[in-house]
Design an enzyme around this catalytic site. Structure first.
Site, PDB file in Angstrom:
ATOM      1  N   GLY A 190       0.824  -1.206   0.000  1.00 55.02           N
ATOM      2  CA  GLY A 190       0.000   0.000   0.000  1.00 55.02           C
ATOM      3  C   GLY A 190       0.859   1.256   0.000  1.00 55.02           C
ATOM      4  N   ALA A 191       0.787   2.026  -1.104  1.00 54.57           N
ATOM      5  CA  ALA A 191       1.579   3.260  -1.212  1.00 54.57           C
ATOM      6  C   ALA A 191       0.721   4.471  -0.879  1.00 54.57           C
ATOM      7  CB  ALA A 191       2.163   3.395  -2.611  1.00 54.57           C
ATOM      8  N   HIS A 453       9.928  37.944   4.995  1.00 52.39           N
ATOM      9  CA  HIS A 453      11.107  37.545   4.237  1.00 52.39           C
ATOM     10  C   HIS A 453      12.286  37.342   5.183  1.00 52.39           C
ATOM     11  CE1 HIS A 453      14.019  37.253   1.019  1.00 52.39           C
ATOM     12  NE2 HIS A 453      14.794  38.076   1.721  1.00 52.39           N
TER      13      HIS A 453
END
Ligand code: FAD
Length: 474
Positions: A190-191, A453
């Protein structure tokens, strides 16, 4: 004589305990029943999420990422380490401590909000509208009567028919979070989110990991470009991912042998020291006594509910993994809050379209809203803008420039219809997309909002600018 409550919640996972808190805040006398017991034999409220899901998996992802950074990224910073080693026992003990802190936090919240907690299995024994009867068996044995009931009994792992869980060789999520030593060869069936996260943990610690997925496409629910980038990154890290496989036999002995037909139709066989099976989860209604009160389940075994989480019975509601919709902790929580508010006559609301999805691999993957494929299929004209982390100053300083942020906006109105991201800390960045969508924002709104920033969030702003083809930093 049964103890009377305005609201009884069955299950103290993220859905149940949050529903109980909101009900108590709204002035209802509230009880919550939960049967989870820790290895030390104590009540462990928090459900799958806290005990064997979200929280312990993130603890192990952090430990294993630290180990990987120490081994691969530190040298570039001038940090030299010799004899690097992982002490799995200590790593697991830390994870258990994180879980315990969360269990204790929830127990504290119950006390703070004057919620009566009953440790045991809650089972309906009968009753009718306004007085549902519930028997608690176990440590907190009691008889309760409830004007309103919120069922939040969660889900259980789905087993491969050919390989029942023994949590020694064939592991469910609980076993995958407690492997005592790094397995040399680890198979994952299962991925999906759980398979990728657990596969990443043990790969970082040294396992050779093979992920076998029945579907022919990788991460089919994600944006195609995000899925392609994720596959590229995971393959580079050494995760072997095979798609379109059909498992025909699983044999356990000293090791696990998996026989399967690969995507080309070739019969293959692989041997593993451990096999994690993460092929989905099934609703947990065993022991609830649904039949005693005539509670309707749907054809897949989920408690049948309408869009507002109402069951077929008056005053009885169900939320979280035990009902339809994405099996996510925050979806369960939001349904819990909404139901408590509906019981109080308010207008609780959950918009499935703005429920964010996150995969905590490295790079992280996150999205909210519609994918390009979904928009194309429904004929919605849209504009897409994306921005790579390789052009983001903070990502360069962090040393992780993989991935990008993509924003999809309605071509006519500019309203944001989806945000898709792969890269550093996108689990945190996705909240901006969810907020923007909830407020009906356009890409122009995000583009004009001042972002700090240097920060990763500037990649979101730049993706919004890119919708109008006016990025500043690329
Ligand atoms: C490995 C793993 C990682 C995950 N990671 C994430 C993630 O990062 N983010 C995310 O959003 N989701 C994640 N999930 C999914 C998430 O755990 C579930 O969506 C969430 O726990 C559902 O919450 P719930 O309240 O509906 O049920 P649960 O958390 O399953 O809780 C239900 C509780 O009810 C109890 N119960 C059941 N029946 C009774 C009864 N009759 N009487 C008393 N108690 C009862 C159960 O024992 C349990 O304690 C993960 C799941 C797994 C397995």
């Amino acid at each position: 004589m049964a103890e009377q409550f305005d609201v009884v919640v069955s299950g103290a996972g993220p859905g149940g305990y949050v529903a109980a808190i909101r009900a108590a805040q709204l002035g209802f006398s509230t009880a919550c029943i939960d049967d989870w017991t820790s290895a030390e034999g104590k009540a462990a409220p928090g459900g799958t999420c806290t005990n064997v899901g979200c929280i312990p998996s993130k603890a192990l992802l952090q430990s294993s990422e630290n180990f990987e950074h120490a081994g691969h990224a530190f040298a570039e910073h001038g940090i030299e380490l010799k004899d690097l080693a992982i002490d799995v026992k200590r790593m697991l003990a830390r994870k258990d401590k994180v879980v315990r802190q969360n269990n204790e936090g929830i127990a504290y919240l119950f006390k703070k909000n004057k919620i009566r907690f009953f440790h045991g299995v809650g089972r309906f024994t009968g009753g009718a509208a306004g007085a549902w009867q519930i028997e608690v068996s176990g440590e907190g044995a009691a008889a309760l009567s409830a004007k309103n009931v919120i069922i939040a009994t969660g889900s259980k792992p789905r087993a491969l028919p050919a390989a029942p869980f023994d949590n020694k060789l064939v592991l469910d999520n609980e076993g995958a979070l407690a492997i005592p030593a790094v397995p040399k060869r680890l198979g994952v069936v299962g991925a999906g989110v759980i398979g990728l996260e657990m596969g990443s943990v043990w790969r970082r610690l040294g396992s050779q990991v093979t992920i076998l997925e029945v579907l022919p496409v990788f991460l089919g629910a994600a944006d195609e470009q995000v899925a392609a980038e994720a596959r590229k990154q995971f393959t580079k890290q050494g995760l072997k991912i095979e798609l379109g496989v059909n498992i025909t036999r699983v044999e356990t002995g000293k090791e696990v042998t998996v026989e399967y037909v690969d995507a080309e139709g070739k019969q293959e066989s692989a041997r593993f020291d451990k096999l994690i099976v993460s092929i989905g989860r099934v609703p947990h209604t065993a022991g609830l006594g649904a039949e005693a009160v005539g509670l309707e389940l749907d054809e897949r075994g989920f408690v049948a509910v309408d869009a507002d989480c109402r069951t077929n019975l008056p005053g009885m509601w169900a939320i979280g993994d035990v009902v339809r919709g994405p099996m996510l902790a925050h979806k369960a929580e939001d349904e819990g809050v909404a139901v408590a508010e509906r019981i109080a006559g308010q207008h609780g609301h959950v918009d499935f379209n703005t429920v964010p999805w996150v995969i905590y691999t490295s790079p992280e993957i996150a999205w909210v809203g519609q994918t390009e494929a979904q928009l194309k299929a429904s004929g919605v004209a849209f504009r897409a803008g994306s921005f790579p982390f390789s052009a983001n100053g903070r990502a360069r300083a962090l040393g992780d420039v993989r991935g990008f942020v993509k924003i999809l906006a309605d071509a006519r109105t500019d309203r944001i219809l989806g945000m898709h991201a792969i890269g550093p800390m996108v689990s945190e960045l996705i909240a901006e997309g969810a907020v923007a969508m909830e407020f009906g924002a356009g890409s122009e709104d995000i583009a004009r909002i001042c972002h700090a920033h240097p920060s990763l969030s500037e990649a979101v702003k730049e993706a919004a600018l890119a919708v109008d083809k006016r990025t500043l930093n690329i």
